[in-house]
Structure formats: C-alpha cells, structure tokens
Design a protein around this motif. Sequence first.
Motif, PDB file in Angstrom:
ATOM      1  N   ASP A   1       0.830  -1.194   0.000  1.00  0.00           N
ATOM      2  CA  ASP A   1       0.000   0.000   0.000  1.00  0.00           C
ATOM      3  C   ASP A   1       0.867   1.246   0.000  1.00  0.00           C
ATOM      4  O   ASP A   1       2.031   1.206   0.387  1.00  0.00           O
ATOM      5  CB  ASP A   1      -0.962   0.000   1.205  1.00  0.00           C
ATOM      6  CG  ASP A   1      -0.278   0.270   2.530  1.00  0.00           C
ATOM      7  OD1 ASP A   1      -0.336  -0.604   3.418  1.00  0.00           O
ATOM      8  OD2 ASP A   1       0.314   1.369   2.692  1.00  0.00           O
TER       9      ASP A   1
ATOM     10  N   THR B   1      -6.119  -7.598  -4.321  1.00  0.00           N
ATOM     11  CA  THR B   1      -6.316  -6.242  -3.832  1.00  0.00           C
ATOM     12  C   THR B   1      -5.828  -6.134  -2.396  1.00  0.00           C
ATOM     13  O   THR B   1      -6.253  -6.928  -1.543  1.00  0.00           O
ATOM     14  CB  THR B   1      -7.791  -5.837  -3.887  1.00  0.00           C
ATOM     15  OG1 THR B   1      -8.278  -5.960  -5.233  1.00  0.00           O
ATOM     16  CG2 THR B   1      -7.974  -4.397  -3.423  1.00  0.00           C
TER      17      THR B   1
ATOM     18  N   SER C   1      -5.668  -3.884   1.050  1.00  0.00           N
ATOM     19  CA  SER C   1      -6.394  -2.815   1.722  1.00  0.00           C
ATOM     20  C   SER C   1      -6.026  -2.848   3.205  1.00  0.00           C
ATOM     21  O   SER C   1      -5.399  -3.799   3.670  1.00  0.00           O
ATOM     22  CB  SER C   1      -7.899  -2.969   1.541  1.00  0.00           C
ATOM     23  OG  SER C   1      -8.355  -4.187   2.107  1.00  0.00           O
TER      24      SER C   1
END
Length: 123
Positions: free
Chosen positions: A51, A70, A72
């Motif tokens: 990230d 993904t 997060s």
Amino acid sequence: QVHLVESGGGLVQAGGSLRLSCVVSGITFSRYYTSWFRQAPGKAREFVAGDSWRSGGSPNYADSVKGRFTISRDNSKSTVYLEMNILKPEDTAVYYCAAGRSWTTSWAGHDYWGQGTQVTVSS
C-alpha cells in the motif's frame, strides 16, 4: 513487542478466492506502510502487493497478481488485508505480511514481518 499475525490461508480450487488478514500490534500502525510477500516451494520470496496510503498513492502490485489481488487496510483495527480472486495453482505459497516506515518492495527494507500463512490452490 511487535507482532504481525496472518490468517485466512487454506486450500482452495483454481478460480476461487481467499482473503488474508494480518493483525499488527506493538507499533503505531498508521505510521507504517504495509506489504504482502509470498514464497513458493523452491523459489525465492517475492513481493506481491504494497500500500502507499501514507503518500496518497495507489497500491503497487506484482504483474503476476495485478487485476486479481487487492491490498487494503483498516487503521482502526491495525489490520491489512489481501483479497485474492481468480486464484491459480501458481499462487500456491506461504504468504507473509510486512510493515515498514519507508515504502519499498524489498523484504529486507521492511521493519517487521509476520510468520506467514499457507495458501494452496488446487487445479
């Protein structure tokens, strides 16, 4: 003492999905970048996703997982996630989370690492 504890790994069929979690304690989570790495049997450890929230940038992904995985995070829970979709047998590996004060795709460039969780994708 700093701890990073991964969970969510397991056995899944090709095409399936898993969500990995990594709970971080002992540091001010919001001040750290977080990343996921993986290591398959007989292969070198590789960067999977990281990230860039502290710098306001977009997450960074390895080409092999782009569009399927993904990353997060939830700062209120000191937790980073890796959502993995359309899993392939070549995604089979031990997955590790890592935290660092500087953004990097290097394992050694992070400050803290978890113990890993096994992901196995059957064909």
